[in-house]
Design a protein around this motif. Sequence first.
Motif, short mmCIF file in Angstrom:
data_model
loop_
_atom_site.label_atom_id
_atom_site.label_comp_id
_atom_site.label_asym_id
_atom_site.label_seq_id
_atom_site.Cartn_x
_atom_site.Cartn_y
_atom_site.Cartn_z
N ALA A 85 0.84 -1.28 0.14
CA ALA A 85 -0.07 -0.04 -0.05
C ALA A 85 0.80 1.35 0.05
CB ALA A 85 -0.82 0.03 1.21
N VAL A 86 1.86 1.34 0.75
CA VAL A 86 2.99 2.60 0.85
C VAL A 86 3.58 2.65 -0.49
CG1 VAL A 86 4.82 3.42 2.03
CG2 VAL A 86 3.19 2.54 3.07
N GLY A 87 3.90 1.58 -1.00
CA GLY A 87 4.51 1.56 -2.36
C GLY A 87 3.75 2.12 -3.43
N LEU A 88 2.54 1.52 -3.55
CA LEU A 88 1.57 2.18 -4.37
C LEU A 88 1.25 3.66 -4.11
CD1 LEU A 88 -1.09 -1.16 -4.58
CD2 LEU A 88 0.46 -0.17 -6.46
N MET A 89 1.19 4.02 -3.01
CA MET A 89 0.77 5.46 -2.77
C MET A 89 2.07 6.19 -3.15
SD MET A 89 0.76 7.55 0.99
CE MET A 89 2.74 7.12 1.13
N TYR A 90 3.30 5.76 -3.17
CA TYR A 90 4.32 6.62 -4.04
C TYR A 90 4.37 6.55 -5.37
CZ TYR A 90 6.64 7.33 0.78
OH TYR A 90 7.04 7.86 2.06
N ILE A 91 3.95 5.30 -5.97
CA ILE A 91 3.56 5.43 -7.29
C ILE A 91 2.74 6.41 -7.75
CG2 ILE A 91 2.64 3.95 -9.37
CD1 ILE A 91 4.04 1.49 -8.02
N VAL A 92 1.66 6.59 -7.17
CA VAL A 92 0.36 7.54 -7.57
C VAL A 92 1.12 8.93 -7.33
CG1 VAL A 92 -1.78 8.29 -6.61
CG2 VAL A 92 -1.69 6.04 -6.82
N VAL A 93 1.79 8.97 -6.23
CA VAL A 93 2.34 10.58 -6.14
C VAL A 93 3.60 10.78 -7.19
CG1 VAL A 93 4.09 11.99 -4.75
CG2 VAL A 93 2.19 10.78 -3.60
N GLY A 94 4.22 9.77 -7.63
CA GLY A 94 5.22 9.96 -8.68
C GLY A 94 4.28 10.32 -9.97
N ILE A 95 3.25 9.70 -10.24
CA ILE A 95 2.51 9.66 -11.41
C ILE A 95 1.92 11.29 -11.34
CG2 ILE A 95 0.45 9.17 -12.74
CD1 ILE A 95 0.85 6.35 -11.90
N ILE A 96 1.36 11.88 -10.25
CA ILE A 96 0.97 13.09 -9.90
C ILE A 96 2.10 14.20 -10.39
CG2 ILE A 96 -0.09 14.71 -8.59
CD1 ILE A 96 -1.50 12.54 -7.49
N VAL A 97 3.17 13.97 -9.82
CA VAL A 97 4.26 14.89 -10.12
C VAL A 97 4.77 14.86 -11.47
CG1 VAL A 97 6.97 15.08 -9.39
CG2 VAL A 97 5.28 14.68 -7.59
N TYR A 98 4.70 13.74 -12.17
CA TYR A 98 5.19 13.48 -13.48
C TYR A 98 4.23 14.28 -14.47
CZ TYR A 98 6.02 11.77 -18.24
OH TYR A 98 6.25 11.67 -19.59
N LEU A 99 2.85 14.26 -14.02
CA LEU A 99 1.86 15.03 -14.92
C LEU A 99 1.88 16.52 -14.54
CD1 LEU A 99 -1.09 12.46 -14.28
CD2 LEU A 99 0.30 12.82 -16.46
#
Length: 115
Positions: free
Chosen positions: A81-95
């Motif tokens: 869950a924590v890893g997926l949370m960081y993936i979502v944050v990374g996608i938001i920052v990329y966008l």
Amino acid sequence: MALDELKSGLTESETAVKEYVDSTAEYLKLKTFRFAMKVITHSIKGMVFGLIVFIALIFLSIALAFILNSMWESETMGYVAVGLMYIVVGIIVYLMRSRIDSSILKSFSKYYFDD
């Protein structure tokens, strides 16, 4: 006689232009040095602050993963869950990268042009 006056006037103009060019070059060197020092000092402060925040984030992430593991009674789901949370944050920052780039550009432009 008029030719001598013209020569002396041209010599004075040439001297004034040389002084102007030299002083402008010195001003640009100083302005560039000042900007470079601001960039370097802000970068160093940013890296130190970023390192401290990064270390704190690591500890908080591990703690959150432990809490989620105990809540879900699983040994791995908290970490996932924590890893997926960081993936979502990374996608938001990329966008949002263009907004981030423009804010960085505005910040450094303020230091260079507002003197």
